[in-house]
Design a protein around this motif. Sequence first.
Motif, PDB file in Angstrom:
ATOM      1  N   MET A   1      11.465 -17.677  50.952  1.00  0.00           N
ATOM      2  CA  MET A   1      11.250 -18.959  51.590  1.00  0.00           C
ATOM      3  C   MET A   1      12.222 -19.973  50.998  1.00  0.00           C
ATOM      4  SD  MET A   1       7.916 -21.456  51.692  1.00  0.00           S
ATOM      5  CE  MET A   1       7.119 -20.649  53.044  1.00  0.00           C
ATOM      6  N   LYS A   3      13.275 -23.773  50.377  1.00  0.00           N
ATOM      7  CA  LYS A   3      12.586 -25.050  50.310  1.00  0.00           C
ATOM      8  C   LYS A   3      13.542 -26.152  49.856  1.00  0.00           C
ATOM      9  CE  LYS A   3       9.641 -23.081  47.463  1.00  0.00           C
ATOM     10  NZ  LYS A   3       8.492 -22.807  46.578  1.00  0.00           N
ATOM     11  N   ASP A  77      12.545 -23.538  55.301  1.00  0.00           N
ATOM     12  CA  ASP A  77      11.194 -23.221  55.746  1.00  0.00           C
ATOM     13  C   ASP A  77      10.236 -24.362  55.411  1.00  0.00           C
ATOM     14  OD1 ASP A  77      11.780 -20.422  56.505  1.00  0.00           O
ATOM     15  OD2 ASP A  77      12.183 -20.224  54.354  1.00  0.00           O
ATOM     16  N   LYS A  78      10.585 -25.122  54.385  1.00  0.00           N
ATOM     17  CA  LYS A  78       9.716 -26.196  53.931  1.00  0.00           C
ATOM     18  C   LYS A  78      10.564 -27.359  53.442  1.00  0.00           C
ATOM     19  CE  LYS A  78       5.835 -26.915  50.844  1.00  0.00           C
ATOM     20  NZ  LYS A  78       4.971 -26.292  49.852  1.00  0.00           N
ATOM     21  N   ASP A 183       2.875 -26.779  46.544  1.00  0.00           N
ATOM     22  CA  ASP A 183       2.540 -25.404  46.937  1.00  0.00           C
ATOM     23  C   ASP A 183       1.992 -25.300  48.357  1.00  0.00           C
ATOM     24  OD1 ASP A 183       3.338 -24.165  44.590  1.00  0.00           O
ATOM     25  OD2 ASP A 183       1.375 -24.450  43.632  1.00  0.00           O
ATOM     26  N   GLU A 185       1.702 -25.166  52.191  1.00  0.00           N
ATOM     27  CA  GLU A 185       2.648 -24.758  53.248  1.00  0.00           C
ATOM     28  C   GLU A 185       2.685 -25.735  54.389  1.00  0.00           C
ATOM     29  OE1 GLU A 185       4.804 -22.332  52.788  1.00  0.00           O
ATOM     30  OE2 GLU A 185       3.875 -22.052  50.859  1.00  0.00           O
TER      31      GLU A 185
END
Length: 185
Positions: A1, A3, A77-78, A183, A185
Amino acid sequence: MKKLAVIFPGVGYHTDKPLLYYAKKLAKQKDYEIIELKYKELPENIKGDPQKMSLAFDIAYTQTEKQLKEIDYEEYDKICFISKSIGTVIAASYDRGHELKARHIYFTPVPQTFMLAGEESGTVFHGLDDPWCQNPIVEKGCRERELPLFTYEMANHSLETGDAIKDLGIMTEVMGIVDRLLDIE
């Protein structure tokens, strides 16, 4: 992922001051790529002066656009925006303008933030003795936008009380919450 955390400082509260420094450090530990914005040549003594505040916002927003223009947000993704004071309104405005739907950590927002913050976009930390933003404005803004609000007795615009031990306790509590928020999502 993959970020990304973008750090939006305040006018006199740069990214090496406690709230942003430790939030940035936590994000880095959680494998976020970090981008620290820097604002140059902002007006001074803007508190209580709507014209200077507006000018500071315009200058900082223009500098934000320039500093972030090469970012391809689709790669991530984040995305988390960590902001302080005037940086909160810049982060909210930038997010809205670019339709990113980033998660926000708003440290001591200014009133204008609540006009631009997206619903359920993040979490707010506010000192109950913050002269920059009245408590009813923060409470109403958080209620209307469904933003979780954490408040701190006798804390100012830097979430400090003047008592070093109490301030460290506040910082520990705030960073514990930030750690969990990073943390989500």
